[in-house]
Scaffold this motif. Sequence first.
Motif, PDB file in Angstrom:
ATOM      1  N   HIS A 155       1.510  15.435   5.598  1.00 29.13           N
ATOM      2  CA  HIS A 155       0.625  15.207   6.525  1.00 29.13           C
ATOM      3  C   HIS A 155       1.352  14.146   7.250  1.00 29.13           C
ATOM      4  O   HIS A 155       1.946  13.295   7.029  1.00 29.13           O
ATOM      5  N   SER A 156       1.011  14.059   8.660  1.00 31.23           N
ATOM      6  CA  SER A 156       1.658  13.307   9.636  1.00 31.23           C
ATOM      7  C   SER A 156       0.710  12.574  10.633  1.00 31.23           C
ATOM      8  O   SER A 156      -0.394  13.281  11.139  1.00 31.23           O
ATOM      9  N   TYR A 157       0.767  11.363  10.697  1.00 28.09           N
ATOM     10  CA  TYR A 157      -0.132  10.293  11.636  1.00 28.09           C
ATOM     11  C   TYR A 157       0.572   9.242  11.998  1.00 28.09           C
ATOM     12  O   TYR A 157       1.735   8.930  11.311  1.00 28.09           O
ATOM     13  N   LEU A 158      -0.137   8.344  12.760  1.00 28.23           N
ATOM     14  CA  LEU A 158       0.497   7.007  13.024  1.00 28.23           C
ATOM     15  C   LEU A 158      -0.193   5.870  11.955  1.00 28.23           C
ATOM     16  O   LEU A 158      -1.406   6.006  11.972  1.00 28.23           O
ATOM     17  N   TRP A 159       0.977   5.044  11.840  1.00 31.44           N
ATOM     18  CA  TRP A 159       0.355   3.815  10.710  1.00 31.44           C
ATOM     19  C   TRP A 159       1.359   2.970  10.999  1.00 31.44           C
ATOM     20  O   TRP A 159       2.395   2.684  11.288  1.00 31.44           O
ATOM     21  N   PRO A 160       0.807   1.514  10.443  1.00 30.44           N
ATOM     22  CA  PRO A 160       1.342   0.364  11.028  1.00 30.44           C
ATOM     23  C   PRO A 160       2.384   0.033  10.037  1.00 30.44           C
ATOM     24  O   PRO A 160       2.339   0.258   8.734  1.00 30.44           O
ATOM     25  N   LYS A 161       3.657  -0.378  10.409  1.00 30.43           N
ATOM     26  CA  LYS A 161       4.642  -0.560   9.501  1.00 30.43           C
ATOM     27  C   LYS A 161       4.438  -2.015   8.700  1.00 30.43           C
ATOM     28  O   LYS A 161       4.030  -2.743   9.448  1.00 30.43           O
ATOM     29  N   PRO A 162       4.606  -2.030   7.701  1.00 28.63           N
ATOM     30  CA  PRO A 162       4.384  -3.046   6.546  1.00 28.63           C
ATOM     31  C   PRO A 162       5.166  -4.211   7.310  1.00 28.63           C
ATOM     32  O   PRO A 162       4.687  -5.512   7.203  1.00 28.63           O
ATOM     33  N   SER A 163       6.239  -4.186   7.660  1.00 28.51           N
ATOM     34  CA  SER A 163       7.414  -4.994   8.109  1.00 28.51           C
ATOM     35  C   SER A 163       7.078  -5.805   9.361  1.00 28.51           C
ATOM     36  O   SER A 163       6.921  -6.953   9.344  1.00 28.51           O
ATOM     37  N   THR A 164       6.471  -4.947  10.436  1.00 28.30           N
ATOM     38  CA  THR A 164       6.109  -5.492  11.763  1.00 28.30           C
ATOM     39  C   THR A 164       4.751  -5.278  12.060  1.00 28.30           C
ATOM     40  O   THR A 164       4.274  -5.979  13.041  1.00 28.30           O
ATOM     41  N   GLY A 165       3.913  -4.609  11.542  1.00 30.18           N
ATOM     42  CA  GLY A 165       2.403  -4.320  11.896  1.00 30.18           C
ATOM     43  C   GLY A 165       2.577  -3.260  13.085  1.00 30.18           C
ATOM     44  O   GLY A 165       1.365  -3.007  13.638  1.00 30.18           O
ATOM     45  N   GLU A 166       3.705  -2.656  13.558  1.00 25.80           N
ATOM     46  CA  GLU A 166       3.557  -1.969  14.736  1.00 25.80           C
ATOM     47  C   GLU A 166       3.242  -0.485  14.260  1.00 25.80           C
ATOM     48  O   GLU A 166       3.773  -0.065  13.510  1.00 25.80           O
ATOM     49  N   GLU A 167       2.441   0.090  15.171  1.00 27.54           N
ATOM     50  CA  GLU A 167       2.270   1.646  14.896  1.00 27.54           C
ATOM     51  C   GLU A 167       3.422   2.567  15.127  1.00 27.54           C
ATOM     52  O   GLU A 167       4.040   2.348  16.112  1.00 27.54           O
TER      53      GLU A 167
END
Length: 473
Positions: A155-167
């Motif tokens: 499955h593919s989707y947008l997710w915030p990066k744990p290190s930066t919080g950027e999607e």
Amino acid sequence: MRRFFRSFVLSYAQKLTLLAAIPLIVAVAAIAMIVALQARALAEREIFTLEAQLIEAKKAELRNYVTQARNGFYFIYGNAAPDDEEAKQRVAQILSAMIYGDEGQFFVYDYEGTQLVSPRQTDRINRNWRGQTDSEGTEIVDALIRIAREGAGHHSYLWPKPSTGEEARMITYVTSFPSWQWAVGTGVFIDDVLASVASARADVEARVQRTFVYIGGITLAALFVVFATGMGVNLRERRLADAKLKKLTERVFDAQEEERGRVARELHDGISQILVGVRYALDSARRRLERGDAKAAEPLAKGIDSLGEAIIEVRRISRDLRPGVLDDLGLGPAIKTLVEEFEARTGITGRFETAVFRNRLDDEAKIALYRIAQEALTNIERHAGADQIDVSLRGHRHGATLLIRDNGCGITTSPSATSSGLGLRNMQERMEQVNGKLVVRIGKTGGTTIEATVPLSHMLPPESSEHPKVAAE
């Protein structure tokens, strides 16, 4: 304003150069467009293949991660009962410890949507996330649970990066622990793949732009060559035209001076001598009348005869300059008269033939053919040494043809033939002025044939040539 637009009027050479340049520009523009479209299409196929290969590699990597993780605790899951909380706690602790890279982690959701494992985002643990979507509206948790219920999948989707919080874009692989009703999986961010694809597209666009620059440079060089060649040809043709015009002007002046000299000689040697004789006759008659001499009428008779000769001479000179029969009766009678006078003057036998056709040649063609006949007969008289000439004038579907044949010695290149060569050039120029054709042939046993043909464009329609004075030629 009219002067402004008049300054932009193109010359014939400029129009010809522009006519040659426009198809070149259109062809190069079409080639450039086709090359660009094909290059972009080919590059898009290559980029799509590259992106698919990179994503498949990521998916295979995720399956390996999940498979290795499952093998690491399968001995616990395989021996545990569906309600063995201690076994679930041990597996959750193992998955929480399995982090990799800067962003990698495993997650666990139960089928109700509650997240049980999230080592890098602990605030999500023990909270229900059913109905969660990303910024594009793509389902996340519900889709993961549905895939797990079906067995396993991506499955593919947008997710915030744990290190930066950027999607960023993420691909996950999720599998199922059916007895515990768990959805277990992990994901990787594919922003590096997207960056590689974007870089490839930028490189393709740069190559296409360079191709346009190369094609544009080649086009400009070709146009420069075309314009330079056109300007060179134009300047060369202009120089040649100026030289020809100068030479023609000189020849016109020479011809004018020659004609003036001929007329002056005719007047001096002919009319002037006759008029001097008339003057002496009149003076002699006056003196005899003063003395009362009965023979005073004799010089008067001689004077009258001399005046008659002067009138005939004036008419001959006038006819040479512009024969009235050419205007009154047409070309055929004028040339016939010319042949008859030539025969009477030189003793050379002359025969004239003509096909019967109406006087339908325009003035320009009639004068050209008449002058050619004059020039040809003059050359025959001076240089040919002939004793017979044949002249014919015929109309046909291509125009009209004047044919002059003699049985003389033929054209030579000796110094004495210089005036004859000038006469031939004069005849050739007269034919060029009426877009006609002059052919000079030399017989094997001597003699020369001159054939002058004027095109059909100089033939008048029947209604234009009808005139009370018109006669058959």
